[in-house]
Each structure stands twice: as C-alpha cells, then as structure tokens.
Design a protein around this motif. Structure first.
Motif, PDB file in Angstrom:
ATOM      1  N   UNK A  97       1.017  -1.066   0.124  1.00 30.86           N
ATOM      2  CA  UNK A  97       0.200   0.074   0.009  1.00 30.86           C
ATOM      3  C   UNK A  97       1.104   1.125  -0.026  1.00 30.86           C
ATOM      4  N   UNK A  98       0.336   2.334  -0.340  1.00 30.09           N
ATOM      5  CA  UNK A  98       1.119   3.783  -0.383  1.00 30.09           C
ATOM      6  C   UNK A  98       0.992   4.278   1.096  1.00 30.09           C
ATOM      7  N   UNK A  99       2.003   4.952   1.537  1.00 32.72           N
ATOM      8  CA  UNK A  99       2.168   5.572   2.578  1.00 32.72           C
ATOM      9  C   UNK A  99       2.558   7.096   2.922  1.00 32.72           C
ATOM     10  N   UNK A 100       1.736   7.900   3.591  1.00 41.41           N
ATOM     11  CA  UNK A 100       2.148   9.232   3.935  1.00 41.41           C
ATOM     12  C   UNK A 100       2.291   9.442   5.152  1.00 41.41           C
ATOM     13  N   UNK A 101       3.456  10.287   5.627  1.00 37.01           N
ATOM     14  CA  UNK A 101       3.507  10.791   6.840  1.00 37.01           C
ATOM     15  C   UNK A 101       3.275  12.182   7.115  1.00 37.01           C
TER      16      UNK A 101
END
Length: 153
Positions: A97-101
């Motif tokens: 999955x894609x991840x954003x912080x």
C-alpha cells in the motif's frame, strides 16, 4: 486529522484506527469508519510506562493494518507516538500500500531540544538511521511548519 478524514470520506471509504477511548464508529454512514485500538496513556512524568504503552499501541496498529490494508490503499499517519510511523510504514510496505507521513515533530531533534538525549548519543544516531530507512520507504512526507516552502519528493 479528523477534518482530513471527514473530507476524504466524502470522496472514498476511509478507515481510521484510533487510540482515543470511545472513538469507535456507531453505524454512521458517509463518514470515516473508526476502529478503536486499545490504548492507555500514563502521566507525562512516567517515561518508561509511556514508552511501553506507545510501543504496545504501535504494535496493535501494525497488526490491525496487516489485517485490513489492501494494495490499493493509502495509509496516512502522524509522528505521535513516535514509534507509530515506523509500524505504519512497515505494514504499508508489506501490503504494498502507499504511505503518507504528516510530520509534526522530528525525532530525535525534539528529544535533543528537550534535553533528554545528546545530539551525538547512540540513541540519537539510531533514530536518525531508522528515519533514513522510513523516509525512503514513504511515498509522501507532509511537513507542518511555519516556513511557506514547498518541496516535492
């Protein structure tokens, strides 16, 4: 984060994993679906207890993400508790999955400024190394700050 989740829920299904007591969804539709992850936060002065509960919470979130994440999902996390982003990014990578912080604080810098560790300590160096791995694994980093600069990765 709740405003962001509400906004996104108008466009697509949103699942929120929350450590806030009594935050679980009660059958509402058209809004983010909230799953409460068991959490407990000791007093600010109890550093060892706080660290332990933050690690346990991050493990619970990691396991919940492994059960629920799909390849087409995007997972958004924040920097508190400070172990949480590492767990979230790892779960996202494992599930492709894609991840954003969304960065509110930068560790170990916060700990150095607070006088809890020295900038050249083993702990500071270990956190910086872990950050390098995490930052490379992230798809997007959003930095919250006062400077109106915009950077694209």
């Amino acid at each position: 984060m709740s405003v962001l989740a509400e906004h996104l829920a108008a466009e697509a299904p949103v699942l929120v994993l929350s450590g806030t007591p009594e935050s679980a969804s009660s059958g509402r539709t058209g809004r983010p679906f909230v799953i409460e992850i068991k959490n407990w936060m000791p007093a600010k002065g109890a550093l060892i207890k706080r660290a332990t509960t933050e690690i346990l919470f991050s493990i619970r979130v990691f396991l919940a993400l492994l059960r629920r994440l799909r390849r087409e999902d995007v997972v958004v996390t924040v920097t508190a508790p400070f172990i949480l982003p590492y767990a979230v990014v790892t779960a996202a990578k494992l599930k492709r999955a894609r991840s954003v912080l969304i960065m509110h604080d930068l560790f170990p810098d916060v700990l150095v400024v607070a006088g809890l560790i020295s900038p050249e300590s083993f702990v500071a160096k270990a956190i910086r190394r872990a950050n390098c791995l995490m930052f490379r694994a992230l798809n997007t980093i959003v930095v919250i700050g006062e400077t109106p600069n915009v950077f694209f990765f």
